[in-house]
Design a protein around this motif. Structure first.
Motif, PDB file in Angstrom:
ATOM      1  N   VAL A 180      42.412  45.208  46.407  1.00 26.75           N
ATOM      2  CA  VAL A 180      43.129  45.742  45.562  1.00 26.75           C
ATOM      3  C   VAL A 180      42.687  46.424  44.142  1.00 26.75           C
ATOM      4  CG1 VAL A 180      45.531  45.454  43.877  1.00 26.75           C
ATOM      5  CG2 VAL A 180      45.182  44.079  46.197  1.00 26.75           C
ATOM      6  N   SER A 181      42.971  47.721  44.135  1.00 19.78           N
ATOM      7  CA  SER A 181      42.489  48.441  42.986  1.00 19.78           C
ATOM      8  C   SER A 181      43.120  48.181  41.520  1.00 19.78           C
ATOM      9  CB  SER A 181      42.768  50.090  43.118  1.00 19.78           C
ATOM     10  OG  SER A 181      42.147  50.742  41.994  1.00 19.78           O
ATOM     11  N   LEU A 182      42.464  47.846  40.613  1.00 18.89           N
ATOM     12  CA  LEU A 182      42.887  47.391  39.064  1.00 18.89           C
ATOM     13  C   LEU A 182      42.850  48.800  38.387  1.00 18.89           C
ATOM     14  CD1 LEU A 182      40.971  44.259  38.367  1.00 18.89           C
ATOM     15  CD2 LEU A 182      43.061  44.394  39.344  1.00 18.89           C
ATOM     16  N   ASN A 183      41.993  49.377  38.036  1.00 21.95           N
ATOM     17  CA  ASN A 183      41.961  50.722  37.316  1.00 21.95           C
ATOM     18  C   ASN A 183      41.289  51.905  37.895  1.00 21.95           C
ATOM     19  OD1 ASN A 183      39.544  49.849  37.377  1.00 21.95           O
ATOM     20  ND2 ASN A 183      39.472  49.263  34.760  1.00 21.95           N
ATOM     21  N   GLY A 184      41.102  51.874  39.291  1.00 23.25           N
ATOM     22  CA  GLY A 184      40.557  52.817  40.010  1.00 23.25           C
ATOM     23  C   GLY A 184      39.339  52.806  40.108  1.00 23.25           C
ATOM     24  N   SER A 185      38.232  52.092  39.415  1.00 25.14           N
ATOM     25  CA  SER A 185      37.144  51.497  39.673  1.00 25.14           C
ATOM     26  C   SER A 185      36.718  50.296  39.837  1.00 25.14           C
ATOM     27  CB  SER A 185      36.202  52.183  38.460  1.00 25.14           C
ATOM     28  OG  SER A 185      36.614  51.373  36.956  1.00 25.14           O
ATOM     29  N   GLU A 186      37.606  49.324  39.672  1.00 16.23           N
ATOM     30  CA  GLU A 186      37.465  47.804  39.709  1.00 16.23           C
ATOM     31  C   GLU A 186      38.527  47.446  40.785  1.00 16.23           C
ATOM     32  OE1 GLU A 186      37.844  45.710  36.297  1.00 16.23           O
ATOM     33  OE2 GLU A 186      36.325  46.697  35.221  1.00 16.23           O
ATOM     34  N   TYR A 187      38.086  46.609  41.706  1.00 23.26           N
ATOM     35  CA  TYR A 187      38.637  46.130  42.780  1.00 23.26           C
ATOM     36  C   TYR A 187      38.755  44.474  42.588  1.00 23.26           C
ATOM     37  CZ  TYR A 187      38.721  50.806  44.587  1.00 23.26           C
ATOM     38  OH  TYR A 187      38.835  52.317  44.866  1.00 23.26           O
ATOM     39  N   LYS A 188      39.623  43.918  43.157  1.00 16.90           N
ATOM     40  CA  LYS A 188      39.561  42.513  43.335  1.00 16.90           C
ATOM     41  C   LYS A 188      40.456  42.184  44.777  1.00 16.90           C
ATOM     42  CE  LYS A 188      43.851  40.719  40.880  1.00 16.90           C
ATOM     43  NZ  LYS A 188      44.268  39.902  40.013  1.00 16.90           N
ATOM     44  N   MET A 189      40.248  40.987  45.102  1.00 11.25           N
ATOM     45  CA  MET A 189      40.544  40.565  46.703  1.00 11.25           C
ATOM     46  C   MET A 189      42.042  39.707  46.168  1.00 11.25           C
ATOM     47  SD  MET A 189      38.652  41.427  49.055  1.00 11.25           S
ATOM     48  CE  MET A 189      39.336  40.334  50.349  1.00 11.25           C
ATOM     49  N   GLU A 190      43.007  40.094  46.811  1.00 15.17           N
ATOM     50  CA  GLU A 190      44.364  39.474  46.472  1.00 15.17           C
ATOM     51  C   GLU A 190      44.787  39.235  48.064  1.00 15.17           C
ATOM     52  OE1 GLU A 190      46.939  41.520  44.134  1.00 15.17           O
ATOM     53  OE2 GLU A 190      45.729  40.974  42.228  1.00 15.17           O
ATOM     54  N   ILE A 191      45.406  38.221  48.124  1.00 12.58           N
ATOM     55  CA  ILE A 191      46.372  37.754  49.325  1.00 12.58           C
ATOM     56  C   ILE A 191      47.506  38.819  49.412  1.00 12.58           C
ATOM     57  CG2 ILE A 191      47.636  35.995  48.281  1.00 12.58           C
ATOM     58  CD1 ILE A 191      47.348  34.541  51.034  1.00 12.58           C
ATOM     59  N   ARG A 192      47.848  39.268  50.604  1.00 12.85           N
ATOM     60  CA  ARG A 192      49.094  39.891  50.846  1.00 12.85           C
ATOM     61  C   ARG A 192      49.872  39.182  52.001  1.00 12.85           C
ATOM     62  NH1 ARG A 192      48.692  41.536  46.542  1.00 12.85           N
ATOM     63  NH2 ARG A 192      48.429  43.836  45.509  1.00 12.85           N
ATOM     64  N   TYR A 193      51.097  38.834  51.780  1.00  9.12           N
ATOM     65  CA  TYR A 193      51.551  38.255  53.178  1.00  9.12           C
ATOM     66  C   TYR A 193      52.223  39.122  53.771  1.00  9.12           C
ATOM     67  CZ  TYR A 193      51.117  33.651  50.460  1.00  9.12           C
ATOM     68  OH  TYR A 193      50.572  32.578  49.962  1.00  9.12           O
ATOM     69  N   GLN A 194      52.353  38.993  55.261  1.00  5.49           N
ATOM     70  CA  GLN A 194      52.916  39.762  56.090  1.00  5.49           C
ATOM     71  C   GLN A 194      54.491  39.678  56.155  1.00  5.49           C
ATOM     72  OE1 GLN A 194      51.047  39.308  59.914  1.00  5.49           O
ATOM     73  NE2 GLN A 194      48.979  39.321  59.070  1.00  5.49           N
ATOM     74  N   SER A 212      46.926  38.201  54.642  1.00  4.99           N
ATOM     75  CA  SER A 212      45.332  38.479  54.810  1.00  4.99           C
ATOM     76  C   SER A 212      44.914  38.982  53.439  1.00  4.99           C
ATOM     77  CB  SER A 212      45.150  39.858  55.786  1.00  4.99           C
ATOM     78  OG  SER A 212      45.947  40.768  55.348  1.00  4.99           O
ATOM     79  N   CYS A 213      43.738  38.870  53.372  1.00  6.70           N
ATOM     80  CA  CYS A 213      43.067  39.255  52.106  1.00  6.70           C
ATOM     81  C   CYS A 213      42.705  40.535  51.839  1.00  6.70           C
ATOM     82  CB  CYS A 213      41.650  38.420  51.903  1.00  6.70           C
ATOM     83  SG  CYS A 213      41.889  36.802  51.629  1.00  6.70           S
ATOM     84  N   CYS A 262      43.896  22.152  53.197  1.00  6.19           N
ATOM     85  CA  CYS A 262      43.690  22.746  54.344  1.00  6.19           C
ATOM     86  C   CYS A 262      43.427  24.416  53.681  1.00  6.19           C
ATOM     87  CB  CYS A 262      44.927  23.291  55.154  1.00  6.19           C
ATOM     88  SG  CYS A 262      45.413  21.639  55.959  1.00  6.19           S
ATOM     89  N   PHE A 263      43.945  24.675  52.637  1.00  5.19           N
ATOM     90  CA  PHE A 263      43.676  25.858  51.905  1.00  5.19           C
ATOM     91  C   PHE A 263      42.390  26.462  51.913  1.00  5.19           C
ATOM     92  CE2 PHE A 263      45.030  29.812  49.385  1.00  5.19           C
ATOM     93  CZ  PHE A 263      46.186  30.104  50.196  1.00  5.19           C
ATOM     94  N   PRO A 264      41.280  25.842  51.369  1.00  2.45           N
ATOM     95  CA  PRO A 264      39.995  26.266  51.286  1.00  2.45           C
ATOM     96  C   PRO A 264      39.318  26.684  52.690  1.00  2.45           C
ATOM     97  CG  PRO A 264      40.060  24.247  50.192  1.00  2.45           C
ATOM     98  CD  PRO A 264      41.447  24.385  50.875  1.00  2.45           C
ATOM     99  N   TYR A 265      39.707  26.196  53.942  1.00  2.00           N
ATOM    100  CA  TYR A 265      39.288  26.681  55.117  1.00  2.00           C
ATOM    101  C   TYR A 265      40.107  27.913  55.401  1.00  2.00           C
ATOM    102  CZ  TYR A 265      37.192  22.181  54.923  1.00  2.00           C
ATOM    103  OH  TYR A 265      36.518  21.124  54.563  1.00  2.00           O
ATOM    104  N   GLY A 266      41.025  28.617  54.787  1.00  2.58           N
ATOM    105  CA  GLY A 266      41.573  29.846  55.112  1.00  2.58           C
ATOM    106  C   GLY A 266      43.015  29.713  55.596  1.00  2.58           C
ATOM    107  N   LEU A 267      43.795  30.720  55.613  1.00  7.91           N
ATOM    108  CA  LEU A 267      45.367  30.819  56.125  1.00  7.91           C
ATOM    109  C   LEU A 267      45.564  30.608  57.492  1.00  7.91           C
ATOM    110  CD1 LEU A 267      46.540  33.886  54.153  1.00  7.91           C
ATOM    111  CD2 LEU A 267      47.061  31.602  53.834  1.00  7.91           C
TER     112      LEU A 267
END
Length: 509
Positions: free
Chosen positions: A240-254, A236-237, A366-371
């Motif tokens: 994720v906090s980069l430096n406490g003030s910035e965030y970005k979306m990353e995939i986390r495998y279960q 799932s996406c 397939c990947f552009p349509y989601g996991l």
């Protein structure tokens, strides 16, 4: 004295009819047994209480063995499906488990390229197989080769769960050398299986060719189902906090429901069962379906029987309710109406496109349509293969023109998939439910139609004889090699496809 025992013409016609029905490759076992009962009632030589030496019906005794577990058709179908499942079971299982393995392997995302390269190199075995058939024909047969393939498969499968995560340091970098060697052994076995398994099926009736392709479909469906239960590649996406003030979306495998090691032990069990299933098949065919080299009298009797049938082929059997032209025998039916070159061409195209060609870009399409859409496309398309094979029983198609039309439709679906891969990471309707549903349906239809084609062409080649099946196996492996050779540099060297960054919208508005 000879005139007294000469059967009347009507009885002789009925004997001929029942003999042809018994020998027919298209009749069911129940029909042949019923014909045997009728033959006994008419005191046909070979079915009376005192078996005569007349060679007229003796081959029928060889055709209809006593019904035991080993000769039960249902049991034989199960054995054939389990045996042919071993053709691509190991390499399919390795590919499906890559999302979980690459998180541990030092190769990471490059593992796909390594596996593609190993599979391409393993296709060289096809040339060795052809030389083997040419130079030592008569010393080795399909049974010997298949026993060797199964032995190497089992040996590699038992080493895989033990050594898969071991690494070797080469020039300061860690490499998964044991894992790659085992995968290379699997690749060689799978390539050899394509050339040896199909000719072996000539020793069975045509109906078992459909079961042969059901087993090959199970080689993809069973590992996919096991991976689904394991939860491999699911994620799932997450912000994720980069430096406490910035965030970005990353995939986390279960985390998987069970480990990679357990998955590989289950693979070993499946490979072992498939290898064991071949043993009764080999003994069954050698004792009941093939001619013994030392049994010259039986061959002489069968030749005399063929001559009798040819002389009486014009007898009127319409009174029995069956057209004699519809009864197929191995020495009357020919393959003159079929064009083997055309069928082999279709078979080569089918395997080049559906086995290694288009599947090489599955992640990009397939990947552009989601996991979730990605997982559904992989699982449902593999699950649909056995169903597509069963359609060859309910909706058989032997027309060359219809096979060409089906090939064209399947290629159209493959073309759509290639367009999605080329336009990745921004294909039409990306990040939408409708786009994902269309993509999944296209993948199911693509693999389903090509699976039907492979099964149907295989059945037609079976009717043409052993040589046709041998060439079918060679062309199958040649098509797979061609697809891999064409797609490997496009995907792994020139990087013509871009799957984007997971959980990041790479499309500009």
């Amino acid at each position: 004295m000879n005139e007294v025992h000469k059967p009347p013409a009507a009885v002789k016609r009925r004997r001929t009819f029942y003999f042809r029905l018994i020998q027919s490759g298209e009749s069911t076992r129940e029909q042949r047994r019923a014909a045997g009962d009728q033959a006994r009632a008419l005191h046909v030589p070979g079915y009376s209480n005192s078996i005569s030496t007349t060679p007229f019906i003796r081959p029928c005794l060889h055709t209809i063995p006593e019904r035991t577990m080993w000769t039960n058709p249902r049991f034989t179908h199960i054995l054939v499906a389990l045996f042919t499942m071993n053709s691509w079971l190991a390499i399919n299982s390795v590919w499906i488990e890559v999302p979980a393995v690459m998180q541990v392997m030092p190769e990471g995302w490059e593992l796909h390229s390594y596996l593609n390269f190993l599979l391409t190199v393993a296709n060289v075995v096809l040339l060795g197989m052809g030389a083997l058939q040419k130079t030592i024909s008569g010393k080795f047969n399909e049974e010997n080769i298949i026993f060797g393939v199964n032995a190497f498969n089992v040996a590699a499968a038992i080493l895989l769960p033990v050594l898969w995560n071991y690494t070797v340091v080469i020039k300061g970098r860690s490499h998964s050398v044991p894992y790659l060697i085992i995968v290379f052994i699997f690749s060689i076995c799978c390539c050899t299986a394509n050339v040896s398994f199909m000719p072996f099926m000539h020793k069975f009736r045509g109906i078992y060719m459909r079961t042969f392709f059901v087993g090959q479909s199970l080689a993809a469906m069973v590992p996919s189902s096991l991976a689904l239960a394991q939860g491999v590649g699911m994620g799932s996406c997450t912000n994720v906090s980069l430096n406490g003030s910035e965030y970005k979306m990353e995939i986390r495998y279960q985390k998987e429901n069970f480990s990679v090691t357990i998955y590989y032990w289950v693979l070993f069990c499946m490979v072992f069962i498939s290898a064991i299933a071949f043993i009764p098949l080999a003994s069954f065919t050698s004792s009941q379906h093939t001619d013994s080299a030392t049994n010259k009298d039986q061959k002489k009797d069968e030749q005399q029987s063929k001559d009798i049938i040819k002389k009486e082929a014009g007898l009127d059997t319409m009174e029995e309710g069956i057209n004699p032209k519809s009864i197929s025998t191995s020495w009357i039916t020919t393959s003159c109406s079929s064009n083997p070159i055309y069928l082999l061409l279709l078979l080569g195209i089918t395997n080049a496109v559906s086995t290694t060609g288009v599947p090489s870009v599955q992640s990009y399409s397939c990947f552009p349509y989601g996991l979730k859409a990605f997982s559904m496309a992989a699982i449902l398309s593999n699950a649909g293969k056995p169903i597509a094979t069963l359609f060859t029983i309910t909706f058989p198609c032997t027309s060359h023109s219809m096979l060409g039309i089906i090939t064209t439709c399947a290629l159209s679906f493959g073309g759509y998939i290639l367009v999605l891969a080329i336009l990745s990471p921004c294909p039409p309707l990306h990040d939408t439910t409708a786009g994902g549903v269309i993509m999944v349906i296209v993948w199911v239809m693509f693999l389903g139609l090509f699976t039907y084609l492979k099964a149907m062409i295989g059945c037609i080649l079976h009717d043409m004889g052993h040589t046709a099946l041998l060439w079918g196996g060679i062309v199958t492996q040649g098509g797979i090699a061609l697809g891999a050779i064409v797609m490997f540099p496009l995907v792994s060297i020139f990087h013509l496809f871009d799957e984007g960054i997971p959980c990041v919208n790479s499309c500009t508005q």
